[in-house]
Design a protein around this motif. Sequence first.
Motif, PDB file in Angstrom:
ATOM      1  N   PRO A   1       0.700  -1.263   0.169  1.00  0.00           N
ATOM      2  CA  PRO A   1      -0.157   0.009   0.052  1.00  0.00           C
ATOM      3  C   PRO A   1       0.731   1.302   0.081  1.00  0.00           C
ATOM      4  CG  PRO A   1      -0.916  -1.743   1.441  1.00  0.00           C
ATOM      5  CD  PRO A   1       0.447  -2.025   1.124  1.00  0.00           C
ATOM      6  N   GLU A   2       2.016   1.241   0.664  1.00  0.00           N
ATOM      7  CA  GLU A   2       2.797   2.469   0.595  1.00  0.00           C
ATOM      8  C   GLU A   2       3.246   2.708  -0.597  1.00  0.00           C
ATOM      9  OE1 GLU A   2       7.115   4.337   2.522  1.00  0.00           O
ATOM     10  OE2 GLU A   2       6.231   2.359   3.347  1.00  0.00           O
ATOM     11  N   ALA A   3       3.542   1.599  -1.365  1.00  0.00           N
ATOM     12  CA  ALA A   3       4.261   1.560  -2.764  1.00  0.00           C
ATOM     13  C   ALA A   3       3.522   2.284  -3.592  1.00  0.00           C
ATOM     14  CB  ALA A   3       4.887   0.040  -3.140  1.00  0.00           C
ATOM     15  N   HIS A   4       2.066   1.579  -3.511  1.00  0.00           N
ATOM     16  CA  HIS A   4       0.999   2.347  -4.054  1.00  0.00           C
ATOM     17  C   HIS A   4       0.799   3.943  -3.999  1.00  0.00           C
ATOM     18  CE1 HIS A   4      -3.305   3.048  -5.502  1.00  0.00           C
ATOM     19  NE2 HIS A   4      -2.878   1.878  -6.511  1.00  0.00           N
ATOM     20  N   ALA A   5       0.975   4.173  -2.692  1.00  0.00           N
ATOM     21  CA  ALA A   5       0.741   5.529  -2.528  1.00  0.00           C
ATOM     22  C   ALA A   5       1.965   6.289  -2.766  1.00  0.00           C
ATOM     23  CB  ALA A   5       0.733   5.722  -1.034  1.00  0.00           C
ATOM     24  N   ARG A   6       3.026   5.992  -2.942  1.00  0.00           N
ATOM     25  CA  ARG A   6       4.270   6.649  -3.597  1.00  0.00           C
ATOM     26  C   ARG A   6       4.295   6.907  -4.955  1.00  0.00           C
ATOM     27  NH1 ARG A   6       7.770   8.900   0.700  1.00  0.00           N
ATOM     28  NH2 ARG A   6       7.507   7.493   2.375  1.00  0.00           N
ATOM     29  N   LEU A   7       3.746   5.911  -5.621  1.00  0.00           N
ATOM     30  CA  LEU A   7       3.734   5.794  -7.234  1.00  0.00           C
ATOM     31  C   LEU A   7       2.777   6.652  -7.505  1.00  0.00           C
ATOM     32  CD1 LEU A   7       4.754   1.993  -7.882  1.00  0.00           C
ATOM     33  CD2 LEU A   7       5.998   4.169  -8.459  1.00  0.00           C
ATOM     34  N   SER A   8       1.511   6.607  -6.926  1.00  0.00           N
ATOM     35  CA  SER A   8       0.365   7.542  -7.266  1.00  0.00           C
ATOM     36  C   SER A   8       0.895   9.055  -7.322  1.00  0.00           C
ATOM     37  CB  SER A   8      -0.801   7.097  -6.183  1.00  0.00           C
ATOM     38  OG  SER A   8      -1.318   6.031  -6.397  1.00  0.00           O
ATOM     39  N   ILE A   9       1.567   9.470  -6.278  1.00  0.00           N
ATOM     40  CA  ILE A   9       2.113  10.719  -6.220  1.00  0.00           C
ATOM     41  C   ILE A   9       2.743  11.003  -7.276  1.00  0.00           C
ATOM     42  CG2 ILE A   9       3.726  12.374  -4.861  1.00  0.00           C
ATOM     43  CD1 ILE A   9       2.757  10.801  -2.294  1.00  0.00           C
ATOM     44  N   SER A  10       3.984  10.241  -7.777  1.00  0.00           N
ATOM     45  CA  SER A  10       4.648  10.335  -8.956  1.00  0.00           C
ATOM     46  C   SER A  10       3.999  10.424 -10.321  1.00  0.00           C
ATOM     47  CB  SER A  10       5.996   9.401  -8.984  1.00  0.00           C
ATOM     48  OG  SER A  10       6.842   9.741  -7.777  1.00  0.00           O
ATOM     49  N   ALA A  11       2.936   9.507 -10.385  1.00  0.00           N
ATOM     50  CA  ALA A  11       2.161   9.507 -11.527  1.00  0.00           C
ATOM     51  C   ALA A  11       1.276  10.831 -11.490  1.00  0.00           C
ATOM     52  CB  ALA A  11       1.273   7.932 -11.407  1.00  0.00           C
ATOM     53  N   ALA A  12       0.520  11.204 -10.377  1.00  0.00           N
ATOM     54  CA  ALA A  12       0.041  12.505 -10.452  1.00  0.00           C
ATOM     55  C   ALA A  12       0.828  13.440 -11.011  1.00  0.00           C
ATOM     56  CB  ALA A  12      -0.683  12.647  -9.003  1.00  0.00           C
ATOM     57  N   LYS A  13       2.122  13.507 -10.887  1.00  0.00           N
ATOM     58  CA  LYS A  13       3.068  14.459 -11.075  1.00  0.00           C
ATOM     59  C   LYS A  13       3.356  14.585 -12.437  1.00  0.00           C
ATOM     60  CE  LYS A  13       3.649  16.689  -7.000  1.00  0.00           C
ATOM     61  NZ  LYS A  13       3.315  18.177  -6.688  1.00  0.00           N
ATOM     62  N   GLY A  14       2.943  13.472 -13.284  1.00  0.00           N
ATOM     63  CA  GLY A  14       3.157  13.384 -14.692  1.00  0.00           C
ATOM     64  C   GLY A  14       4.415  12.507 -15.110  1.00  0.00           C
ATOM     65  N   ASP A  15       4.567  11.501 -14.209  1.00  0.00           N
ATOM     66  CA  ASP A  15       5.666  10.784 -14.642  1.00  0.00           C
ATOM     67  C   ASP A  15       5.158   9.351 -15.297  1.00  0.00           C
ATOM     68  OD1 ASP A  15       7.768   8.603 -14.046  1.00  0.00           O
ATOM     69  OD2 ASP A  15       8.812   9.722 -12.697  1.00  0.00           O
ATOM     70  N   GLU A  16       5.629   9.285 -16.333  1.00  0.00           N
ATOM     71  CA  GLU A  16       5.126   8.117 -17.144  1.00  0.00           C
ATOM     72  C   GLU A  16       5.457   6.858 -16.674  1.00  0.00           C
ATOM     73  OE1 GLU A  16       2.795   8.418 -19.606  1.00  0.00           O
ATOM     74  OE2 GLU A  16       2.807  10.672 -18.846  1.00  0.00           O
ATOM     75  N   THR A  17       6.762   6.762 -16.379  1.00  0.00           N
ATOM     76  CA  THR A  17       7.430   5.389 -15.781  1.00  0.00           C
ATOM     77  C   THR A  17       6.543   5.136 -14.396  1.00  0.00           C
ATOM     78  OG1 THR A  17       9.448   6.031 -16.508  1.00  0.00           O
ATOM     79  CG2 THR A  17       9.494   4.235 -15.106  1.00  0.00           C
ATOM     80  N   ALA A  18       6.269   6.059 -13.792  1.00  0.00           N
ATOM     81  CA  ALA A  18       5.334   5.773 -12.527  1.00  0.00           C
ATOM     82  C   ALA A  18       3.992   5.469 -12.944  1.00  0.00           C
ATOM     83  CB  ALA A  18       5.230   7.188 -11.565  1.00  0.00           C
ATOM     84  N   LYS A  19       3.481   5.941 -13.851  1.00  0.00           N
ATOM     85  CA  LYS A  19       2.165   5.341 -14.283  1.00  0.00           C
ATOM     86  C   LYS A  19       2.126   3.975 -14.801  1.00  0.00           C
ATOM     87  CE  LYS A  19       0.627   9.779 -15.814  1.00  0.00           C
ATOM     88  NZ  LYS A  19       0.132  10.692 -16.872  1.00  0.00           N
ATOM     89  N   GLU A  20       3.515   3.699 -15.386  1.00  0.00           N
ATOM     90  CA  GLU A  20       3.661   2.116 -15.835  1.00  0.00           C
ATOM     91  C   GLU A  20       3.629   1.176 -14.547  1.00  0.00           C
ATOM     92  OE1 GLU A  20       6.795   1.944 -18.660  1.00  0.00           O
ATOM     93  OE2 GLU A  20       5.683   3.545 -19.728  1.00  0.00           O
ATOM     94  N   LYS A  21       4.516   1.719 -13.684  1.00  0.00           N
ATOM     95  CA  LYS A  21       4.810   0.785 -12.607  1.00  0.00           C
ATOM     96  C   LYS A  21       3.306   0.847 -11.678  1.00  0.00           C
ATOM     97  CE  LYS A  21       9.336   0.058 -12.694  1.00  0.00           C
ATOM     98  NZ  LYS A  21       9.861  -1.348 -12.946  1.00  0.00           N
ATOM     99  N   LEU A  22       2.595   1.765 -11.481  1.00  0.00           N
ATOM    100  CA  LEU A  22       1.522   1.994 -10.884  1.00  0.00           C
ATOM    101  C   LEU A  22       0.363   0.925 -11.445  1.00  0.00           C
ATOM    102  CD1 LEU A  22       0.012   3.040  -8.467  1.00  0.00           C
ATOM    103  CD2 LEU A  22      -0.827   4.884  -9.995  1.00  0.00           C
ATOM    104  N   ALA A  23       0.446   0.782 -12.767  1.00  0.00           N
ATOM    105  CA  ALA A  23      -0.577  -0.088 -13.438  1.00  0.00           C
ATOM    106  C   ALA A  23      -0.092  -1.527 -13.044  1.00  0.00           C
ATOM    107  CB  ALA A  23      -0.681   0.038 -14.655  1.00  0.00           C
ATOM    108  N   GLN A  24       1.291  -1.835 -13.099  1.00  0.00           N
ATOM    109  CA  GLN A  24       1.660  -3.206 -12.833  1.00  0.00           C
ATOM    110  C   GLN A  24       1.307  -3.402 -11.417  1.00  0.00           C
ATOM    111  OE1 GLN A  24       5.697  -2.951 -13.704  1.00  0.00           O
ATOM    112  NE2 GLN A  24       5.560  -3.027 -15.878  1.00  0.00           N
ATOM    113  N   LEU A  25       1.566  -2.698 -10.426  1.00  0.00           N
ATOM    114  CA  LEU A  25       1.357  -2.950  -8.780  1.00  0.00           C
ATOM    115  C   LEU A  25      -0.115  -3.136  -8.707  1.00  0.00           C
ATOM    116  CD1 LEU A  25       2.271  -3.132  -6.086  1.00  0.00           C
ATOM    117  CD2 LEU A  25       2.230  -0.607  -6.003  1.00  0.00           C
ATOM    118  N   GLU A  26      -1.025  -2.248  -9.365  1.00  0.00           N
ATOM    119  CA  GLU A  26      -2.550  -2.208  -9.259  1.00  0.00           C
ATOM    120  C   GLU A  26      -2.780  -3.809  -9.427  1.00  0.00           C
ATOM    121  OE1 GLU A  26      -4.053   1.118 -10.999  1.00  0.00           O
ATOM    122  OE2 GLU A  26      -3.948   2.222  -9.206  1.00  0.00           O
TER     123      GLU A  26
END
Length: 195
Positions: free
Chosen positions: A161-186
Amino acid sequence: IELLCSADESRIKVPEEARKHLKYLVADENPRAKTLAGLIARLEGHFETAYSRLSSPTPGSDGVIRNLALGAMFEDVQGPEKNRSRSRLKAFQFYQNAANAESVEALTRLGLLCERGLSGVGDLSQALRFHRLAAERGSLESNFRIGVLLSEVDTSAPVLPEAHARLSISAAKGDETAKEKLAQLEMKLSKEQRI
């Protein structure tokens, strides 16, 4: 100075006229000029000159910049593993000096260095410790790295859950790699585990 500290030789060129003036300032023992000359020497691959100019102590923020540049210089050393391990230890010391002077960038660099490992084997707990300190002080890069590191652990781990929260922050800031990692984690997480 900060631009030169993070630049590589393909992105920055120093005009000859500026070099001439810088040479006179270095001769006059101007600390800021020595820092600039050391950074330029590093970019141009003149490591002995860079080391001699950057390693002399100076007061203020130049000390942080010098330690960051020296850390990067030693971190990038190539060659046999034995030499790289020694160089990474030296880089660690320079980054630690900059971190002691409240450099968030140095904390991030320490986290990245610990991820790779000082002796070639990564140290997850140390990497997370430095990345958390940097993230608390506003480093988006460290926040992202925490999310990535935690998302790579066992799926039953309570840190997801912490990983999800951290990646969500980066994804919200527009980081494309974070969006990909977040989708994998979800795909690994249940709805209850997502924050």
